[in-house]
Enzyme design. Structure first.
Site, PDB file in Angstrom:
ATOM      1  N   GLY A   1     -10.498 -11.228 -23.141  1.00 20.84           N
ATOM      2  CA  GLY A   1     -10.610 -10.207 -22.664  1.00 20.84           C
ATOM      3  C   GLY A   1     -11.236 -10.379 -21.713  1.00 20.84           C
ATOM      4  O   GLY A   1     -12.424 -10.067 -21.758  1.00 20.84           O
TER       5      GLY A   1
ATOM      6  N   ASN B   1      -9.341  -6.849 -32.988  1.00 19.05           N
ATOM      7  CA  ASN B   1      -8.432  -7.734 -32.605  1.00 19.05           C
ATOM      8  C   ASN B   1      -7.207  -7.899 -32.982  1.00 19.05           C
ATOM      9  O   ASN B   1      -7.282  -7.790 -34.278  1.00 19.05           O
ATOM     10  CB  ASN B   1      -9.205  -9.014 -32.152  1.00 19.05           C
ATOM     11  CG  ASN B   1      -7.998  -9.763 -32.100  1.00 19.05           C
ATOM     12  OD1 ASN B   1      -8.247 -11.316 -32.250  1.00 19.05           O
ATOM     13  ND2 ASN B   1      -7.436  -9.428 -30.778  1.00 19.05           N
ATOM     14  N   GLY B   2      -6.011  -7.384 -32.210  1.00 14.67           N
ATOM     15  CA  GLY B   2      -4.971  -7.199 -33.090  1.00 14.67           C
ATOM     16  C   GLY B   2      -4.316  -5.267 -32.309  1.00 14.67           C
ATOM     17  O   GLY B   2      -4.971  -4.877 -31.723  1.00 14.67           O
TER      18      GLY B   2
ATOM     19  N   CYS C   1      -8.039  -9.319 -27.268  1.00 16.47           N
ATOM     20  CA  CYS C   1      -9.950  -8.744 -27.274  1.00 16.47           C
ATOM     21  C   CYS C   1      -9.920 -10.560 -28.388  1.00 16.47           C
ATOM     22  O   CYS C   1      -9.577 -11.027 -29.377  1.00 16.47           O
ATOM     23  CB  CYS C   1      -9.631  -7.996 -29.002  1.00 16.47           C
ATOM     24  SG  CYS C   1      -9.174  -6.654 -28.491  1.00 16.47           S
TER      25      CYS C   1
ATOM     26  N   TYR D   1      -0.435 -20.089 -25.888  1.00 13.74           N
ATOM     27  CA  TYR D   1      -1.329 -19.486 -24.549  1.00 13.74           C
ATOM     28  C   TYR D   1      -3.208 -18.892 -24.600  1.00 13.74           C
ATOM     29  O   TYR D   1      -4.098 -19.471 -24.048  1.00 13.74           O
ATOM     30  CB  TYR D   1      -0.292 -18.912 -23.360  1.00 13.74           C
ATOM     31  CG  TYR D   1      -1.028 -17.832 -22.457  1.00 13.74           C
ATOM     32  CD1 TYR D   1      -1.646 -18.397 -21.427  1.00 13.74           C
ATOM     33  CD2 TYR D   1      -1.663 -16.827 -22.484  1.00 13.74           C
ATOM     34  CE1 TYR D   1      -2.456 -17.848 -20.670  1.00 13.74           C
ATOM     35  CE2 TYR D   1      -2.696 -15.974 -21.563  1.00 13.74           C
ATOM     36  CZ  TYR D   1      -2.862 -16.269 -20.394  1.00 13.74           C
ATOM     37  OH  TYR D   1      -3.697 -15.624 -19.423  1.00 13.74           O
TER      38      TYR D   1
HETATM   39  P1  AMP Z   1       4.347 -13.961 -15.586  1.00 13.36           P
HETATM   40  O1  AMP Z   1       3.536 -14.130 -13.540  1.00 13.36           O
HETATM   41  O2  AMP Z   1       4.454 -11.851 -15.295  1.00 13.36           O
HETATM   42  O3  AMP Z   1       5.714 -14.588 -15.525  1.00 13.36           O
HETATM   43  O4  AMP Z   1       3.342 -14.055 -16.215  1.00 13.36           O
HETATM   44  C1  AMP Z   1       3.488 -15.349 -16.497  1.00 13.36           C
HETATM   45  C2  AMP Z   1       2.658 -16.179 -16.469  1.00 13.36           C
HETATM   46  O5  AMP Z   1       0.562 -15.425 -17.545  1.00 13.36           O
HETATM   47  C3  AMP Z   1       2.255 -17.567 -16.701  1.00 13.36           C
HETATM   48  O6  AMP Z   1       1.088 -18.668 -16.153  1.00 13.36           O
HETATM   49  C4  AMP Z   1       0.573 -17.315 -18.489  1.00 13.36           C
HETATM   50  O7  AMP Z   1       0.066 -18.061 -18.234  1.00 13.36           O
HETATM   51  C5  AMP Z   1      -0.418 -15.927 -18.554  1.00 13.36           C
HETATM   52  N1  AMP Z   1       0.382 -14.882 -19.365  1.00 13.36           N
HETATM   53  C6  AMP Z   1       0.983 -14.733 -20.358  1.00 13.36           C
HETATM   54  N2  AMP Z   1       1.204 -14.564 -21.459  1.00 13.36           N
HETATM   55  C7  AMP Z   1      -0.168 -13.868 -20.995  1.00 13.36           C
HETATM   56  C8  AMP Z   1      -0.405 -12.429 -21.115  1.00 13.36           C
HETATM   57  N3  AMP Z   1      -0.550 -11.905 -22.245  1.00 13.36           N
HETATM   58  N4  AMP Z   1      -1.778 -12.149 -20.674  1.00 13.36           N
HETATM   59  C9  AMP Z   1      -2.477 -12.492 -19.398  1.00 13.36           C
HETATM   60  N5  AMP Z   1      -1.384 -13.473 -19.316  1.00 13.36           N
HETATM   61  C10 AMP Z   1      -0.281 -14.252 -19.192  1.00 13.36           C
END
Ligand code: AMP
Length: 486
Positions: A43, A118-119, A17, A258
């Site tokens: 979000g 947020n959290g 969030c 990220y």
């Molecule tokens: P995956 O495809 O499931 O391995 O997710 C990895 C990808 O999702 C990477 O390209 C990250 O940039 C992105 N990512 C990592 N953590 C999150 C998150 N919490 N929410 C959305 N995207 C994420």
């Protein structure tokens, strides 16, 4: 109607969030809409604004992007007043989600009060059960609502004291922005897991998850709220309290990797600079001969720049991202999925063909993205594909506000790095080490007994107790709740 407090429930643990608030500006709601727009990355599926016009509270909540919901003059014009708070949330789709869209608002005996969070609280389930037994009627499935009920049953008089009462009972990660009559409150949990910054725009005070949300309205950055700090902002100015027992700071290191926007500064560090440092450290740790460094856009870009600078291997945009992919656009059905529809990324073939390519991304969660990307780069004619990840392996779930699946679904929980490499189909795969990550952050080393950041998703060292998860009878309770409310 489905009801569950299961932390992995679709309707619940999607608590990524952004929060924003302003007091002392006559176009407060419009400022909040802009602030939320800058926090959209935190979000994307719902947003809400609550404002106070000196007499009444007004609110608008909606599923979807901020720009889709707060673009009409009529909506923002209805949100009159010189104070307002807002929230943007990663929620689920469907009718039931609207009740979870924040800020949550309630009429207390002292008047109206709204909370944007947020959290993620780690004892919300336990508290909720106790509150329900006392007769509290919950209207949403979000953990944040326990704060409202704890305030309602508090014997304190002043709203801020009731909030402090509630804070003494909740556990977990929270950055809160609250709105009362002619008053805004900001709080960070004692560990300061999630960010919250204070800004000023003229005489108006601003609270925001990230500094990029101050920039959009031309507000100046004043400072980060301290872990455990509560600020009360009213017409008399700002008052700072530390009502909670001080704890060692545990800011979420994944915000740097990220989650936060690269043009934000958090706790004195530029997110962009940290990402570049991490990329450089990754290059030092896992050098491989190659012709080109290619980021997975957008999240892998700063780390790839750092990697390329350090390794002296040319950087190029060998993968291009389509920025217009939204949840509203068709998701590939099984019938067309086999075509390998590339909704989000496409290889920039001319720059990849015949080359040894280092692909940099920030993380591997389930492995879906990396698998697709490696395949795409190979199909574009790469001779070798070396995957480099600017985080350590994500082997543990987050319970403090980042949306990660249960650990059984995390690739790094199930496989060794070698097995992961085979899974995604790369020639080599390397992650930055946990120690390397700390070095990149400017720390001499990770303090194993008391890590300087929350790095639980990599280390499994959870700094805040996971009360709900550890409750032995939780599974049984959950199934009873779910059965009773379907
Ligand atoms: P995956 O495809 O499931 O391995 O997710 C990895 C990808 O999702 C990477 O390209 C990250 O940039 C992105 N990512 C990592 N953590 C999150 C998150 N919490 N929410 C959305 N995207 C994420």
């Amino acid at each position: 109607m489905k009801f569950s407090t299961d932390p992995f429930d679709e309707d619940h643990l999607k608590e990524e969030c952004g929060v924003f608030g302003i007091l002392g500006k006559d176009t407060a709601a419009a400022m909040v809409a802009l602030g939320l727009h800058a926090l959209q990355h935190r979000g994307q599926e719902a947003a809400g604004i609550v404002c106070f016009d000196g007499e009444h509270f007004n609110a608008h909540h909606a599923l979807g992007h901020v720009g889709e919901n707060f673009n009409s003059d009529s909506i923002v014009a209805r949100l009159v007043g010189d104070s307002a708070i807002g929230h943007t949330r990663y929620a689920t789709t469907g009718e039931t989600a609207l009740r979870n869209v924040q800020p949550l608002y309630a009429d207390f005996d002292f008047g109206g009060f709204a909370v944007a969070h947020n959290g993620n609280l780690t004892n919300a389930h336990k508290l909720r059960k106790q509150l329900v037994k006392r007769g509290c009627l919950f209207r949403s499935t979000t953990d944040t609502e326990v704060i409202i009920h704890l305030m309602a049953i508090s014997h304190q008089q002043k709203p801020v004291d009731r909030l402090i009462d509630a804070l003494h009972q909740i556990e977990g990660a929270y950055s809160l922005v609250c709105l009362g009559k002619n008053m805004m409150i900001g709080v960070r949990d004692p560990y300061g897991v999630r960010p919250l910054v204070l800004g000023k725009q003229g005489d108006a005070y601003v609270l925001a998850s990230e500094t990029c949300a101050l920039d959009i309205i031309g507000a100046e950055f004043v400072r980060d709220l301290e872990p455990g700090e509560l600020v009360i902002i009213d017409n008399n100015g700002l008052q700072s309290l530390h009502p909670l027992k001080a704890a060692p700071s545990k800011f979420c290191i994944f915000e740097y990797i990220y989650f936060a926007r690269p043009d934000s500064s958090v706790e004195g560090r530029s997110v962009y600079e940290m990402r570049k440092n991490i990329g450089a450290e990754l290059a030092r740790e896992s050098h491989v001969d190659a012709d080109i460094v290619v980021p997975v856009p957008d999240s892998g870009v700063p780390a790839a720049i750092g990697y390329a600078n350090e390794s002296k291997i040319p950087f190029d945009l060998g993968i291009i991202r389509n920025h217009y992919v939204g949840r509203t656009f068709i998701q590939p059905t099984d019938r067309i999925r086999h075509l390998g529809v590339k909704l989000k990324h496409n290889a920039n073939r001319r720059f990849i063909e015949g080359k040894r390519v280092i692909v940099v991304d920030d993380s591997i969660v389930r492995g879906t993205t990396s698998t697709k990307i490696v395949d795409m780069v190979r199909n574009a004619g790469a001779r070798e594909v070396h995957m480099r990840i600017s985080s350590p392996p994500t082997a543990h779930s987050c319970f403090y506000g980042i949306d990660t699946p249960e650990k059984e679904k995390l690739l790094a929980h199930n496989y060794t790095i070698e097995q992961m490499c085979r899974f995604i189909g790369a020639d080599t795969l390397a992650f930055i080490s946990l120690e390397g990550l700390y070095r990149a952050m400017g720390e001499t080393k990770r303090n194993a007994n008391a890590p300087q950041f929350c790095d639980a998703c990599f280390s499994g060292d959870y700094p805040i107790s996971l009360t709900d998860l550890e409750t032995e009878d939780k599974q049984e309770e959950l199934s009873v709740l779910a059965r009773g409310n379907r």
